[in-house]
Write a protein that holds these residues in place. Structure first.
Motif, PDB file in Angstrom:
ATOM      1  N   SER A  19       0.814  -1.274   0.120  1.00 39.93           N
ATOM      2  CA  SER A  19       0.006   0.133   0.413  1.00 39.93           C
ATOM      3  C   SER A  19       0.803   1.688   0.159  1.00 39.93           C
ATOM      4  N   VAL A  20       2.125   1.150   1.186  1.00 38.56           N
ATOM      5  CA  VAL A  20       2.533   2.386   1.261  1.00 38.56           C
ATOM      6  C   VAL A  20       3.491   2.418  -0.518  1.00 38.56           C
ATOM      7  N   MET A  21       3.790   1.545  -1.392  1.00 40.17           N
ATOM      8  CA  MET A  21       4.948   2.061  -2.989  1.00 40.17           C
ATOM      9  C   MET A  21       3.208   2.144  -3.769  1.00 40.17           C
ATOM     10  N   GLN A  54      12.694   0.099  -3.387  1.00 31.53           N
ATOM     11  CA  GLN A  54      11.764   0.743  -4.289  1.00 31.53           C
ATOM     12  C   GLN A  54      11.431   1.766  -4.941  1.00 31.53           C
ATOM     13  N   ILE A  55      10.364   2.290  -3.870  1.00 28.97           N
ATOM     14  CA  ILE A  55      10.145   3.923  -3.696  1.00 28.97           C
ATOM     15  C   ILE A  55      11.716   4.921  -4.289  1.00 28.97           C
ATOM     16  N   GLN A  56      12.291   4.914  -3.384  1.00 25.05           N
ATOM     17  CA  GLN A  56      13.993   5.869  -3.625  1.00 25.05           C
ATOM     18  C   GLN A  56      13.916   6.013  -5.325  1.00 25.05           C
ATOM     19  N   VAL A 116       8.199 -13.290   2.125  1.00 25.01           N
ATOM     20  CA  VAL A 116       9.433 -13.802   0.729  1.00 25.01           C
ATOM     21  C   VAL A 116      10.284 -14.021   2.244  1.00 25.01           C
ATOM     22  N   THR A 117      10.745 -15.361   2.625  1.00 22.80           N
ATOM     23  CA  THR A 117      12.182 -15.478   2.734  1.00 22.80           C
ATOM     24  C   THR A 117      13.096 -16.115   1.783  1.00 22.80           C
ATOM     25  N   GLY A 118      14.392 -15.388   3.323  1.00 25.85           N
ATOM     26  CA  GLY A 118      15.444 -16.684   2.052  1.00 25.85           C
ATOM     27  C   GLY A 118      16.723 -15.532   2.191  1.00 25.85           C
ATOM     28  N   SER A 119      17.454 -15.064   1.298  1.00 34.09           N
ATOM     29  CA  SER A 119      18.095 -14.495   1.277  1.00 34.09           C
ATOM     30  C   SER A 119      17.651 -13.347   1.233  1.00 34.09           C
ATOM     31  N   ASP A 120      18.497 -12.045   1.203  1.00 36.01           N
ATOM     32  CA  ASP A 120      18.885 -10.428   0.287  1.00 36.01           C
ATOM     33  C   ASP A 120      17.868 -10.476  -1.072  1.00 36.01           C
ATOM     34  N   GLU A 121      18.971 -11.258  -1.473  1.00 37.16           N
ATOM     35  CA  GLU A 121      18.603 -11.176  -2.989  1.00 37.16           C
ATOM     36  C   GLU A 121      17.685 -11.635  -3.130  1.00 37.16           C
ATOM     37  N   ALA A 122      16.682 -12.729  -2.731  1.00 37.75           N
ATOM     38  CA  ALA A 122      15.169 -12.795  -2.951  1.00 37.75           C
ATOM     39  C   ALA A 122      14.021 -12.099  -2.819  1.00 37.75           C
ATOM     40  N   LYS A 123      14.503 -11.559  -1.892  1.00 35.76           N
ATOM     41  CA  LYS A 123      13.619 -10.369  -0.795  1.00 35.76           C
ATOM     42  C   LYS A 123      12.965  -9.392  -2.087  1.00 35.76           C
ATOM     43  N   ARG A 124      14.288  -8.904  -1.933  1.00 30.15           N
ATOM     44  CA  ARG A 124      14.556  -7.347  -3.093  1.00 30.15           C
ATOM     45  C   ARG A 124      14.232  -7.956  -4.645  1.00 30.15           C
ATOM     46  N   THR A 125      14.231  -9.142  -4.941  1.00 26.66           N
ATOM     47  CA  THR A 125      13.369  -9.612  -7.070  1.00 26.66           C
ATOM     48  C   THR A 125      12.166 -10.061  -5.885  1.00 26.66           C
ATOM     49  N   ALA A 126      10.892 -10.009  -4.756  1.00 23.92           N
ATOM     50  CA  ALA A 126      10.225  -9.953  -4.493  1.00 23.92           C
ATOM     51  C   ALA A 126       9.237  -8.726  -4.664  1.00 23.92           C
ATOM     52  N   PHE A 127      10.000  -7.843  -4.013  1.00 26.13           N
ATOM     53  CA  PHE A 127      10.067  -6.058  -3.930  1.00 26.13           C
ATOM     54  C   PHE A 127       9.904  -5.812  -5.338  1.00 26.13           C
ATOM     55  N   HIS A 128      10.612  -6.075  -5.741  1.00 27.97           N
ATOM     56  CA  HIS A 128      11.045  -5.013  -7.695  1.00 27.97           C
ATOM     57  C   HIS A 128       9.098  -5.341  -8.326  1.00 27.97           C
TER      58      HIS A 128
END
Length: 166
Positions: A19-21, A54-56, A116-128
């Motif tokens: 919702s914030v994004m 992402q918002i940045q 999403v769980t897992g690596s920081d990269e997996a989390k960033r990918t999900a957010f993107h």
């Protein structure tokens, strides 16, 4: 004659990511025609740092980001909303407050990238991924001609925007 600015409230349970994004995207992509707001039924109290990343990429002021309750927008002194869009399935199924002005409501369900769980990269990918999906829907919404934004026709258009990605 000045074009109307439409207030759009995005709802989610925690008000920490989707919702914030969406708030940031509609405000920046709407170029003054739309003003975004966001809230949650059970706000987390903080905005997820990966949502902030992402918002940045937008021109939205990061100082405006905060996790807040939807009760703020049901108060008598709250801005009157033209549209309310739930972005998570939990919020869509909850009993919402009575919104002043009887805004048009719809649901755009997106997966929860914060789950999403897992690596920081997996989390960033999900957010993107979710950020891009929201961006696509918001782009379609802000591109609608003014006559479509009338209450008689907008509800079907809003539902169709999210369905086009499925």
């Amino acid at each position: 004659m000045t074009e109307k600015t439409y207030n759009v409230l995005f709802l989610c349970t925690g008000n920490s990511a989707r919702s914030v994004m969406a708030e940031a995207l509609i405000t920046t992509m709407g170029q003054g025609r739309f003003k975004g707001f966001s809230a949650g039924s059970f706000p987390a109290g903080t905005v997820n740092p990966l949502a902030i990343e992402q918002i940045q990429t937008t021109d939205y002021p990061l100082t405006a980001l905060r996790s807040k309750s939807w009760d703020e927008f049901a108060a008598a002194d709250a801005p009157v909303m033209d549209f309310i869009i739930t972005v998570c399935d939990n919020a869509a199924g909850e009993v919402c407050p009575v919104w002043p002005g009887h805004p048009v409501t719809t649901h755009w369900g997106f997966e929860d990238p914060a789950a999403v769980t897992g690596s920081d990269e997996a989390k960033r990918t999900a957010f993107h991924k979710v950020f891009r999906e929201i961006m696509s829907c918001v782009n379609s919404f802000v591109s609608l001609p003014a006559h479509i934004l009338e209450k008689n026709t907008i509800h079907q258009e809003l539902k169709a925007i999210r369905e086009q990605l499925n």
